[in-house]
Scaffold this active site. Sequence first.
Site, PDB file in Angstrom:
ATOM      1  N   PRO A  14       1.007  -0.723  -0.213  1.00  0.00           N
ATOM      2  CG  PRO A  14       0.208  -0.991   2.031  1.00  0.00           C
ATOM      3  CD  PRO A  14       0.964  -2.310   1.042  1.00  0.00           C
ATOM      4  CG  MET A  15       3.161   2.493  -1.416  1.00  0.00           C
ATOM      5  SD  MET A  15       4.576   2.806  -2.990  1.00  0.00           S
ATOM      6  CE  MET A  15       3.695   1.323  -3.752  1.00  0.00           C
ATOM      7  CD  GLN A  72      -2.370  -0.414   5.226  1.00  0.00           C
ATOM      8  OE1 GLN A  72      -2.646   1.006   5.202  1.00  0.00           O
ATOM      9  NE2 GLN A  72      -1.646  -0.810   5.456  1.00  0.00           N
ATOM     10  CB  CYS A 103       1.167   5.184   8.491  1.00  0.00           C
ATOM     11  SG  CYS A 103       1.167   7.022   7.967  1.00  0.00           S
ATOM     12  CE  LYS A 142       3.150  -2.159   4.044  1.00  0.00           C
ATOM     13  NZ  LYS A 142       3.519  -1.435   4.823  1.00  0.00           N
ATOM     14  CG  ASN A 203       7.196  -3.896   3.062  1.00  0.00           C
ATOM     15  OD1 ASN A 203       7.114  -3.071   3.591  1.00  0.00           O
ATOM     16  ND2 ASN A 203       6.857  -3.368   1.359  1.00  0.00           N
ATOM     17  N   GLY A 227       7.213  -2.521  -2.250  1.00  0.00           N
ATOM     18  CA  GLY A 227       6.652  -0.953  -2.934  1.00  0.00           C
ATOM     19  C   GLY A 227       6.735  -0.012  -3.593  1.00  0.00           C
ATOM     20  NE  ARG A 228      10.440   2.738  -0.774  1.00  0.00           N
ATOM     21  CZ  ARG A 228      11.555   3.325   0.293  1.00  0.00           C
ATOM     22  NH1 ARG A 228      12.254   4.287   0.573  1.00  0.00           N
ATOM     23  NH2 ARG A 228      11.858   2.363   0.833  1.00  0.00           N
TER      24      ARG A 228
END
Length: 350
Positions: A14-15, A72, A103, A142, A203, A227-228
């Site tokens: 998730p981003m 999420q 986060c 997560k 991750n 992710g990125r």
Amino acid sequence: MRPRADAPQFVLAPMDGMTRASFRTVCFGYGADGATTEMIQSLAYGRAKRRLSATFLETLVRFPEEGDLAAQLIGGNPAMMAASARKLCDLGRFDAIEINMGCPARKVVGSGNGAALLREPERAVEIMRAVRDSSRLPVRLKLRLGWDEGSITAPELVRAAEEMGFERVTVHGRTRVQRYAGSVDIDAIRAIAESVQIPIYANGGVTCARDALTFLEQTRSGGVSVGRAALKQPWIFEDIKLLRAGETPREHDAVERVDVLLRLARLSCLHRPERVAVCEMRKFAAWLLPGLTGAADTMARLNHVFALEDFNQLMEGYLDGLLRAGDTRVHPELNPRTDLDTLTKPLPET
Ligand SMILES: Cc1cc2nc3c(=O)[nH]c(=O)nc-3n(C[C@H](O)[C@H](O)[C@H](O)COP(=O)(O)O)c2cc1C
């Protein structure tokens, strides 16, 4: 290594601001095994009577072409998290609910949400129980390893998730204090994966398809969450599968990069106002174009484009020029940014 019945999964992490239905659909097209929505604020969603903004509602969009998708939730109030989970289940469009305990943004942790819960395991467990009890869907978690290296709480929270019957846990192998920089603790993820039966998805820090496979192997995980690297190479999921099958991934040249941008813009306009969707393409172009001749100039021109038709014209014209010059290959020397930690601008900390 603990034997696993299922094939390992390679999923999109998730981003916020990026993994919208449009970008997820592109990644699913490249073979991603799953994805998660951007984080959904439970304080806004859980309050029954509050009107939700159009921007908020966009985070709840799911396209038919998408595969396995978790919604999420982020929040620090068990009742709001439970109410939000119930509503998400009632929408009938997601496959699972995921709780965000990773986060690191100051504003988020300052209100006791996200990674702040790693410092308060009892409240974290209370939230996990509340979400589990109010969800008809499988629940996932997560988290990061802990707040800092002196307080590694992920192992106990993962055990709690296992006892509560969670479906899986994604472990970002960094602490909150590390945010998005510094090395990922592979040994810590592996120790967690080997201590429980619940599937652990590793991750953090994957930069390419080969990396993802090494990460899977080293962490002994059931899956890898990317992710990125997927922002830069949405085709990473296809490349991973080709490499696993002993085949060589294709080259991803200008034709493919521009095609991804054109598809993204078209999909994005299906769930956002056109002007907003087209402006947002600047972010995606900044990930996909560097390395191509004339990328900087094209990105500068994108700053003055607000309509889908103009966007298409600019991108097609750019590609035509490259095709005519026979220069569609990526030039690594034009894109010296290789370290993922320097690729992402710091997230807002206000
Ligand atoms: C721009 C951006 C937004 C993010 N938003 C979220 C989010 O909404 N929820 C979440 O759990 N993680 C979020 N993350 C963290 C990523 O899911 C992932 O854990 C982190 O980027 C490390 O993985 P990577 O090295 O493969 O990028 C975000 C990361 C970035 C770079």
